[in-house]
Design an enzyme around this catalytic site. Sequence first.
Site, PDB file in Angstrom:
ATOM      1  N   LEU A  25       0.822  -1.211   0.000  1.00  0.00           N
ATOM      2  CA  LEU A  25       0.000   0.000   0.000  1.00  0.00           C
ATOM      3  C   LEU A  25       0.853   1.257   0.000  1.00  0.00           C
ATOM      4  CD1 LEU A  25      -2.640  -1.085   2.687  1.00  0.00           C
ATOM      5  CD2 LEU A  25      -2.944  -1.059   0.206  1.00  0.00           C
ATOM      6  N   GLY A  26       2.039   1.167   0.583  1.00  0.00           N
ATOM      7  CA  GLY A  26       2.918   2.329   0.648  1.00  0.00           C
ATOM      8  C   GLY A  26       4.276   1.958   1.196  1.00  0.00           C
ATOM      9  N   VAL A  27       5.237   2.842   0.965  1.00  0.00           N
ATOM     10  CA  VAL A  27       6.606   2.622   1.442  1.00  0.00           C
ATOM     11  C   VAL A  27       7.019   3.829   2.274  1.00  0.00           C
ATOM     12  CG1 VAL A  27       9.006   2.217   0.794  1.00  0.00           C
ATOM     13  CG2 VAL A  27       7.163   1.242  -0.599  1.00  0.00           C
ATOM     14  N   THR A  29       9.792   5.408   5.651  1.00  0.00           N
ATOM     15  CA  THR A  29      11.201   5.466   6.042  1.00  0.00           C
ATOM     16  C   THR A  29      11.658   4.168   6.680  1.00  0.00           C
ATOM     17  OG1 THR A  29      10.872   7.820   6.482  1.00  0.00           O
ATOM     18  CG2 THR A  29      12.898   6.827   7.323  1.00  0.00           C
ATOM     19  N   LYS A  32       7.629  -1.055   4.795  1.00  0.00           N
ATOM     20  CA  LYS A  32       6.464  -1.025   3.918  1.00  0.00           C
ATOM     21  C   LYS A  32       5.168  -1.213   4.704  1.00  0.00           C
ATOM     22  CE  LYS A  32       8.927  -3.104  -0.014  1.00  0.00           C
ATOM     23  NZ  LYS A  32       8.952  -4.248  -0.954  1.00  0.00           N
ATOM     24  N   ASP A 142       1.011  15.938  16.714  1.00  0.00           N
ATOM     25  CA  ASP A 142       1.375  16.049  15.298  1.00  0.00           C
ATOM     26  C   ASP A 142       0.126  15.922  14.417  1.00  0.00           C
ATOM     27  OD1 ASP A 142       3.030  16.457  13.127  1.00  0.00           O
ATOM     28  OD2 ASP A 142       3.635  14.349  12.965  1.00  0.00           O
TER      29      ASP A 142
END
Length: 523
Positions: A25-27, A29, A32, A142
């Site tokens: 779905l995403g990568v 720092t 994954k 945040d």
Amino acid sequence: MSDKNQNSGQQPIVKIGHYTLGATLGVGTFGKVKIGEHQLTKHKVAIKILNRQKIKSLDVVGKIRREIQNLKLFRHPHIIKLYQVISTPTDIFMIMEYVSGGELFDYIVKHGKLKEFEARRFFQQIISGVDYCHRHMIVHRDLKPENLLLDQNLHVKIADFGLSNMMTDGEFLRTSCGSPNYAAPEVISGKLYAGPEVDIWSCGVILYALLCGSLPFDDEHVPTLFRKIKTGIFPIPDYLNKSVVSLLCHMLQVDPMKRATIEDIKKHDWFQRDLPAYLFPSPVERDSSVIDTDAVTEVCEKFGVQESEVHNALLSGDPHDQLGIAYHLIIDNKRIADEAAKAEIKDFYVASSPPPVSFSPCELSSFRPHPERIAPLRERAYSASGRDGVTDRAGKAGTPVKRAKWHLGIRSQSKPNDIMNEVYRAMKALDFEWKVINPYHVRVRHKNKIYNKYTKMSLQLYQVDFKNYLLDFKSLSSDELEFNYFNTNSPEIEKLSCIPQATGHHTMEFFEMCAALITQLAR
């Protein structure tokens, strides 16, 4: 079998615990995020894979530990859920709630400033989640649109608790953290702060971004940005109404002692408008100690165990117990579905006068300004005559289309606006309540005083041909029940052509509602 899989080039199925891993779905720092599926319940999850070596090298072990500890505490419809943590010598696998709608940031970039009602809906959900965090002594620190995810129903999910911290009575925090554009003046100045007030400031910036499509404090030069934030002076566009401006100014107070609190926001007139009851439940409704027997039964069926084993797993409180994890997965998915249903069937308005069918150009741009077209009856009959699929213009076989055989509704040759005005007048006379989805689609409900429950249905006008329109009746008791229309001999009023496959009081109440409306329209 193995040779066949190798020859076909299929990727081997990767499993971790009771989950199978799917597409990425995403990568990030640290590793994954992959989609996963619980092997027995088949519920989708997001699996965050954190590489231990990267975590150590980037000195973020504490950040990850905080995120895991805090997420384990939370069970809220607008906070991302952590179901389980699986550790291996090389990686940490965080089994989390699957959210498919992307970031709120991308949504704002795509749509620009949002309509006030949409901005308020997002903001109400965010404040509900933040209030939940603060009541559990967690400050996020945040909050920004990049850390607010959207599910398939466009419901907000607060994520990324890596910078969060526990609040302790009588103690203050000092760490300057978060994104500069959303950081409170006391944070960027390095002053002491209790915690909740910095989240309130960030929420004020987010509300401004939702309403205006831009940031109240922005500058590429960071020192200049900080000066702007410390002054607390921001542009107020003319199109913002006075009520929301007063809320923004109260939330973006430089002095944290004068800044709005969560309670101030919850009581504000602008925030209270169309506020769903589930966002701030009473203490009784927050009680999660009641066991859901249906969920227990489902776990028993999936795992082949006795109810006593599931109850023991829940009482043990072991976060790694597979029966407990499966139970909470089922509960959370049911809750998500329930909240989605509440969001869809809320905001019904008691009829005081028929609402105008004419809408402004801006409103019309968001939906069809005319009744949708529907396939002529001759085509319906042809498609039901035994063909398994349909053929596109090129003559190729396409995807099979499932068509209803029986329909319920009203047919008319009047103008669309006249039809809808008659419908509104009839609903008003019958004391129905409704919500306008678009000029030719309304959701309707009527309260049964005996059972103290609402019967709900959808009315939508369709265009059959150049002069014929059909008003669709559809029950909203279940996603699987569809009550449409079928043309009989009557040119104006359709007859009930079939008894739908449904049971219980709702079916008869739905038919009674339809009959009352048809009778009223026929007068």
